[in-house]
Design an enzyme around this catalytic site. Structure first.
Site, mmCIF file in Angstrom:
data_model
loop_
_atom_site.group_PDB
_atom_site.id
_atom_site.type_symbol
_atom_site.label_atom_id
_atom_site.label_comp_id
_atom_site.label_asym_id
_atom_site.label_seq_id
_atom_site.Cartn_x
_atom_site.Cartn_y
_atom_site.Cartn_z
ATOM 1 N N HIS A 102 0.980 -1.088 0.026
ATOM 2 C CA HIS A 102 -0.179 -0.007 0.016
ATOM 3 C C HIS A 102 0.809 1.425 -0.045
ATOM 4 C CE1 HIS A 102 -3.639 2.382 1.079
ATOM 5 N NE2 HIS A 102 -2.839 2.936 1.765
ATOM 6 N N GLU A 103 1.767 1.402 0.902
ATOM 7 C CA GLU A 103 2.598 2.623 0.926
ATOM 8 C C GLU A 103 3.574 2.763 -0.143
ATOM 9 O OE1 GLU A 103 1.847 4.711 3.299
ATOM 10 O OE2 GLU A 103 0.577 3.272 4.393
ATOM 11 N N HIS A 135 1.855 4.717 -2.623
ATOM 12 C CA HIS A 135 1.801 6.050 -2.365
ATOM 13 C C HIS A 135 3.082 6.587 -2.895
ATOM 14 C CE1 HIS A 135 -1.869 6.706 -0.392
ATOM 15 N NE2 HIS A 135 -1.834 5.782 0.681
ATOM 16 N N GLU A 142 -4.842 7.895 -2.546
ATOM 17 C CA GLU A 142 -5.133 6.608 -2.278
ATOM 18 C C GLU A 142 -5.556 5.626 -3.407
ATOM 19 O OE1 GLU A 142 -5.994 4.910 0.668
ATOM 20 O OE2 GLU A 142 -4.421 6.334 1.355
#
Ligand code: CO
Length: 507
Positions: A271-272, A275, A301
């Site tokens: 997830h990160e 980003h 997101e």
């Protein structure tokens, strides 16, 4: 070039603000990753000083004067038509930021910062003691303060909440979000009911013992395999996973380790990384300027959720990655089949806590918060009645009732900081993400095969050239239109989850 001198001065000022913000980001990263407990108060003082300096520079009359020389005003933010397109976008972003900050009186900014600190501390304490009543006056104060802020920005009535949304998702209004969330809520609720009637996948092997050091070694390997340029970023440990950039070539991510749940750290890293890739792929010519950042929370997101869920929880992904994971944990996973693992990472089970929610129920946690905060700012719901409203909504949305406020209305930090209007961006990210993904798949028919082969290059290149490169130049609706030709809609996301989970649960 005409205006060259003015532009140089404006870029130099903007760069100084950017550098100060990066130093502040480093202090904040250090606070989450390294800071000894007793250092908290001094750090708060250091941060407050830095934030004051950033605010002072960003609202200096010199910026307004230079923008005016370029023809940029509140009415015509993009400035003189003879300016190159890039510089007009630069003026637009700078004018918007300047107006937003300069419209707040300095006394109000100080009051806001102080109240925020006090409210956040009160929230942390109230959550620990499960005592909503102790937090309520602080929350009320933050609501009042944000209402006043919206007033300075020209919002009144229903426009107050729209003003707050604009901080996180420029160009998207509450009425539109309501329209998008209606089918989202109906179809996700129906899907959850269907799934609940089916047998759950066996996830017992996930609950075995997974040495955190070995998890960390695997996560570094995974980042390499994902194509994360480790000379331009790093992975560390913090209480809550986050991504923070201290410069174009220094984008850092964090995760956390649970001994009995390796999936938590693995999916945080994916997830990160999503980003981080966004920030790492912004066009080099935007580097060091206000344009050189992700455009909104929702688009950010969309990138993290795409990588985490659509790519990272796909069967193709684990086809390529499961053998290596097994090599790191032969005792725990040696006998587990790819199919069993794929089903385990996609288990759907409504829970009370947003941050632990699966891909299907997650958006319902968001819709619930959106409706409550909208009612608060419409004057239809009193802060003191929030716990009760929360409980009722939770029962209605997910069929669960929290035993404590700590597991209910007190679980998230956002409202304590006055971040109202922030939550919708998480769910909007799901919608943007799947609209982008649809387009990516039609441009790159071989995407699945590449993922299965562990080759993420084609996906990164497409995302970088199509979405990431723009930075803040295009507002979210413009970006979506440019990439997909569409306006924001829930169908791509809903079709995706319905098809995927029909397959997993045999619906
Ligand atoms: Co995120």
């Amino acid at each position: 070039m005409r205006f060259e001198d003015t532009l140089n001065k404006l870029h130099a000022l903007d760069r100084e603000c950017g550098l100060l913000s990066e130093v502040t980001a480093l202090l904040s990263w250090d606070q989450e990753v390294n800071l000894p407990r007793a250092g908290v108060e001094e750090r708060a003082e250091q941060m407050a000083l830095m934030e004051g300096l950033v605010h002072g520079r960003a609202t200096s009359p010199e910026i307004d004067k230079l923008l005016r020389e370029l023809g940029s005003t509140s009415e015509n933010p993009r400035g003189d038509e003879s300016l190159p397109a890039l510089e007009r976008d630069f003026c637009k972003v700078l004018r918007r930021e300047y107006d937003r900050m300069a419209k707040l009186p300095p006394d109000f900014v100080r009051e806001y910062a102080r109240a925020q600190g006090i409210s956040q501390a009160a929230w942390a304490e109230a959550r620990k003691r499960n005592d909503f009543a102790a937090f309520a006056p602080h929350l009320q104060n933050m609501v009042d303060i944000m209402r006043r802020a919206a007033g300075y920005w020209g919002g009144s009535g229903a426009g107050v909440y729209d003003c707050l949304l604009d901080l996180y998702e420029p160009g998207v209004k509450a009425d539109e979000i309501s329209r998008l969330f209606k089918p989202l809520r109906e179809r996700l609720s129906a899907l959850i009911r269907q799934i609940a009637a089916r047998p759950q996948p066996d996830t017992s092997f996930v609950e075995g013992e997974y040495d955190p050091d070995q998890q960390a070694r695997y996560n570094h390997e995974l980042m390499k395999r994902l194509g994360f340029p480790l000379d331009r970023g790093r992975l560390d440990v913090s209480a809550h996973p986050f991504t923070n950039g201290m410069g174009y070539n220094d984008i850092r991510i964090t995760t956390r380790y649970a001994k009995n749940d390796p999936l938590s750290s693995i999916f945080s890293v994916i997830h990160e990384s999503g980003h981080a890739f966004y920030e790492l792929h912004i066009a080099p010519e935007l580097r060091g300027s206000s344009l050189g950042q992700g455009v909104s929370m929702g688009i950010h997101e969309s990138q993290s959720r795409l990588l985490e869920n659509v790519v990272g929880r796909s069967r193709s992904f684990w086809e390529g990655q499961f053998p290596a994971l097994k090599e790191f944990f032969p005792r725990q996973l040696g006998q587990v089949s790819l199919d069993a693992f794929y089903r385990a990472v996609n288990r759907v089970q409504p829970s009370l806590i947003r941050t632990e929610a699966d891909e299907v129920s997650y958006s319902l946690h968001i819709i619930l918060r959106f409706e409550l905060e909208r009612r608060i700012f419409a004057g239809e719901l009193a802060v003191n009645d929030l716990p009760k409203a929360w409980e009722e909504s939770m029962k209605e949305f997910l069929g669960l009732a929290p035993d404590t406020d700590a597991q209910g209305v007190l679980q998230d930090i956002h409202w304590s900081q006055g971040s109202f209007g922030y939550f919708p961006s998480y769910a909007l990210g799901n919608l943007y993400g799947l609209q982008f993904w649809q387009k990516l798949r039609s441009d790159l028919p071989g995407a699945d095969a590449a993922i299965a082969a562990g080759n993420f290059e084609p996906i990164h290149t497409w995302l970088a050239d199509t979405i990431h490169c723009w930075g803040k130049r295009l507002d979210p609706p413009e970006l979506l239109k440019k990439v997909t030709g569409q306006v924001l809609a829930p169908d791509a996301f809903l079709d995706y989850v319905e098809t995927k989970y029909a397959g997993i649960y045999g619906l």
